[in-house]
Design an enzyme around this catalytic site. Structure first.
Site, PDB file in Angstrom:
ATOM      1  N   VAL A   1      56.885 116.711  44.789  1.00 47.39           N
ATOM      2  CA  VAL A   1      56.916 115.150  44.665  1.00 47.39           C
ATOM      3  C   VAL A   1      55.230 114.970  44.653  1.00 47.39           C
ATOM      4  O   VAL A   1      54.813 114.192  43.677  1.00 47.39           O
ATOM      5  CB  VAL A   1      57.526 114.262  45.522  1.00 47.39           C
ATOM      6  CG1 VAL A   1      57.254 112.950  45.454  1.00 47.39           C
ATOM      7  CG2 VAL A   1      59.069 114.690  45.435  1.00 47.39           C
ATOM      8  N   CYS A   2      54.627 115.502  45.580  1.00 51.06           N
ATOM      9  CA  CYS A   2      52.949 115.001  45.604  1.00 51.06           C
ATOM     10  C   CYS A   2      52.266 115.499  44.255  1.00 51.06           C
ATOM     11  O   CYS A   2      51.560 114.767  43.677  1.00 51.06           O
ATOM     12  CB  CYS A   2      52.373 115.746  46.920  1.00 51.06           C
ATOM     13  SG  CYS A   2      53.133 115.145  48.331  1.00 51.06           S
TER      14      CYS A   2
END
Length: 166
Positions: A59-60
């Protein structure tokens, strides 16, 4: 303080919660070349600050790539991604990912940003996922503390806040 979970488990955030309308607190983080970066370095510009636990996670990675793409069309806006990854790891990741429109900075040394913006996770020594928009006069105009650190932020709302602050 914002209620944040990490993989469903509640975490303790250190520092003070920042709200829209507040004057942005100062901080010192490290650029990829180990030089200090502060809020004052971008004085007079609108800033979008994307906070991630680690650029090396799914997600990052997606969040940083998305804001990199968006930054290309935002004009004279300073876009920062803050994490506690070491500057060397951030530099390597940016080169591999083709990140050219934003700056990654590291809060690994003393969690200066994390504590100033209330996103330092005490139990993990990571930063909680968040997005802040700061106008040219250092006023915070948009804040999102993502309630579950493994979820995406509201990209559209953040970009609209940047445009409104210009």
């Amino acid at each position: 303080m914002a209620n944040v979970t990490f993989k469903g488990n509640p975490v303790t955030l250190l520092g003070n919660e920042v709200n829209a309308g507040d004057t942005a607190p100062d901080f010192t983080v490290l650029a990829n070349d180990l030089s200090p970066v502060t809020l004052a370095d971008s004085k007079g510009k609108v800033r979008l600050i994307s906070v991630v636990p680690s650029v090396d996670t799914g997600v990052c990675d997606q969040q940083t790539r998305r804001f990199n793409e968006e930054a290309a069309g935002l004009g004279d806006v300073q876009v920062l991604t803050v994490s506690v990854d070491l500057p060397f790891a951030q530099k390597r990741w940016c080169a591999a990912a083709g990140i050219e429109n934003l700056q990654t900075v590291s809060d690994h040394r003393d969690l200066s940003f994390g504590k100033a913006f209330g996103v330092a996770i005490e139990e993990l020594r990571l930063l909680a996922r968040a997005v802040f928009v700061i106008d040219a006069n250092d006023k915070v105009t948009y804040v999102e503390y993502v309630s579950e650190a493994t979820n995406h932020p509201n990209y559209e709302a953040a970009i609209e806040a940047v445009k409104a602050a210009q």
